[in-house]
Scaffold this motif. Structure first.
Motif, PDB file in Angstrom:
ATOM      1  N   LEU A   1       5.809  10.470   1.084  1.00  0.00           N
ATOM      2  CA  LEU A   1       6.666  10.489  -0.092  1.00  0.00           C
ATOM      3  C   LEU A   1       8.134  10.488   0.298  1.00  0.00           C
ATOM      4  N   GLN A   2       8.481  11.292   1.300  1.00  0.00           N
ATOM      5  CA  GLN A   2       9.880  11.375   1.720  1.00  0.00           C
ATOM      6  C   GLN A   2      10.362  10.072   2.336  1.00  0.00           C
ATOM      7  N   VAL A   3       9.515   9.470   3.168  1.00  0.00           N
ATOM      8  CA  VAL A   3       9.895   8.208   3.817  1.00  0.00           C
ATOM      9  C   VAL A   3       9.993   7.086   2.791  1.00  0.00           C
ATOM     10  N   ALA A   4       8.994   7.014   1.907  1.00  0.00           N
ATOM     11  CA  ALA A   4       8.961   5.925   0.925  1.00  0.00           C
ATOM     12  C   ALA A   4      10.112   6.032  -0.061  1.00  0.00           C
ATOM     13  N   ALA A   5      10.467   7.269  -0.447  1.00  0.00           N
ATOM     14  CA  ALA A   5      11.555   7.444  -1.406  1.00  0.00           C
ATOM     15  C   ALA A   5      12.868   6.897  -0.856  1.00  0.00           C
TER      16      ALA A   5
ATOM     17  N   GLU B   1      -0.199  17.246   3.218  1.00  0.00           N
ATOM     18  CA  GLU B   1       1.011  17.336   4.036  1.00  0.00           C
ATOM     19  C   GLU B   1       1.427  15.962   4.524  1.00  0.00           C
ATOM     20  N   ALA B   2       0.430  15.175   4.942  1.00  0.00           N
ATOM     21  CA  ALA B   2       0.745  13.813   5.374  1.00  0.00           C
ATOM     22  C   ALA B   2       1.270  12.995   4.199  1.00  0.00           C
TER      23      ALA B   2
ATOM     24  N   GLU C   1       0.836  -1.208   0.000  1.00  0.00           N
ATOM     25  CA  GLU C   1       0.000   0.000   0.000  1.00  0.00           C
ATOM     26  C   GLU C   1       0.874   1.262   0.000  1.00  0.00           C
ATOM     27  N   ILE C   2       1.938   1.232   0.808  1.00  0.00           N
ATOM     28  CA  ILE C   2       2.837   2.394   0.869  1.00  0.00           C
ATOM     29  C   ILE C   2       3.526   2.595  -0.482  1.00  0.00           C
ATOM     30  N   ARG C   3       4.034   1.515  -1.056  1.00  0.00           N
ATOM     31  CA  ARG C   3       4.740   1.631  -2.340  1.00  0.00           C
ATOM     32  C   ARG C   3       3.795   2.133  -3.428  1.00  0.00           C
ATOM     33  N   THR C   4       2.569   1.617  -3.436  1.00  0.00           N
ATOM     34  CA  THR C   4       1.595   2.087  -4.423  1.00  0.00           C
ATOM     35  C   THR C   4       1.320   3.573  -4.238  1.00  0.00           C
ATOM     36  N   SER C   5       1.104   3.997  -2.980  1.00  0.00           N
ATOM     37  CA  SER C   5       0.819   5.406  -2.711  1.00  0.00           C
ATOM     38  C   SER C   5       2.009   6.284  -3.079  1.00  0.00           C
ATOM     39  N   PHE C   6       3.203   5.778  -2.862  1.00  0.00           N
ATOM     40  CA  PHE C   6       4.412   6.505  -3.257  1.00  0.00           C
ATOM     41  C   PHE C   6       4.425   6.766  -4.765  1.00  0.00           C
TER      42      PHE C   6
END
Length: 294
Positions: A68-72, A62-63, A8-13
């Motif tokens: 984006l920063q964490v996933a990158a 903002e969230a 889910e995180i990777r997709t949202s990224f």
């Protein structure tokens, strides 16, 4: 963090990076419905909106920018991991999960054993249950489903075969109660499922046609319904291809088109092209060609 959460995180990224659902879907090689589902699930999990939806696409909140920063920071490592995993996808090895209706087990089990003999590095999990296993969550690699054509957008669906059913009874039952004539139900006993929601056309026919007080044996599982027929409890529906191989069974009424069901081979689009899934699917289709209506 679970694998589902990271998916889910990777997709949202990728949605944040591409700006659109279609762009993320193309980059990930998945259906756009998968992207929407992953984003919605992650927002529900976190309890906050990650994107503003608008006509031009998705803009991170903002969230979302924090995400984006964490996933990158971890995407490169994840990409390397996927590469290693997909490298194993070219081999017919590892665990392979097949799900089907329990009634098909006697026919499919020998085929799976033969498949394992040809591919000794495969470990099979054969899941026989009435419920639909979720391929999109990795509950199975290949599913055999009956009835109307499955229409989930992320699945690849192929016709497998047609399953013909007929009414059978054991020889011991026929010795006690005689043969059955169409429409002359008096003096006979019947066996069927206890599942009132069953969508099987032959069970619907029995419910609508046979007087309820003559259905004397009901069971929660199809295998137990079959056992009731074998034991002489009454007349019940069995797959023609299997029943005609058993000399202890007598066909009481021949198969009819409105009792039959189409069987479908279903795989998830993300795994459909992997070597082990393609190899099993082709193996099953080849074996099904030897099955006849008789």
């Amino acid at each position: 963090m679970t694998v589902d959460t990271w998916d889910e995180i990777r997709t949202s990224f990728h949605v944040a990076k591409m700006g659109t659902v279609s762009g993320a879907a193309e980059a990930l090689g998945v259906h756009h419905a998968t992207v929407i589902r992953h984003v919605d699930a992650l927002e529900a999990r976190l309890g906050t909106k990650l994107f503003q939806r608008h006509a031009r696409g998705y803009t991170p909140t903002e969230a979302g920018m924090d995400l984006l920063q964490v996933a990158a920071a971890t995407d490169d490592q994840f990409t390397q991991l996927v590469g290693r995993i997909k490298g194993r996808g070219s081999d017919v090895t590892g665990e392979l999960i097949l799900t089907s209706l329990p009634v098909l087990s006697p026919r499919l089990t020998p085929i799976l054993v033969e498949f394992m003999e040809e591919h000794p590095d495969i470990r099979v999990r054969f899941m026989t249950d009435q419920r639909l296993f979720k391929l999109e969550y990795g509950e199975a690699h290949v599913a055999i489903r009956a009835g109307t054509k499955p229409d989930q957008p992320d699945n690849v669906v192929q016709m497998f075969t047609t399953e013909y059913m007929a009414l059978y009874a054991s020889r011991s039952y026929v010795d006690r109660h005689g043969l059955l004539e169409e429409g002359k139900w008096d003096g006979h006993r019947f066996v069927m499922t206890d599942d009132q929601t069953s969508r099987a056309p032959f069970f619907r026919w029995m419910t609508e046609t046979i007087p309820a007080d003559q259905i004397v044996f009901r069971a929660s599982q199809h295998r137990s319904v079959n056992d009731g027929v074998f034991a002489g409890a009454g007349i019940g529906f069995l797959p023609v291809r299997d029943a005609r191989l058993d000399q202890n069974l007598i066909e009481m009424l021949p198969t009819r088109e409105d009792w039959s069901s189409i069987l479908w081979l279903v795989t998830h689009v993300d795994l459909h092209r992997t070597a082990k899934v393609q190899t099993l699917v082709n193996f099953l289709k080849e074996k099904a060609q030897t099955w006849t209506r008789e």
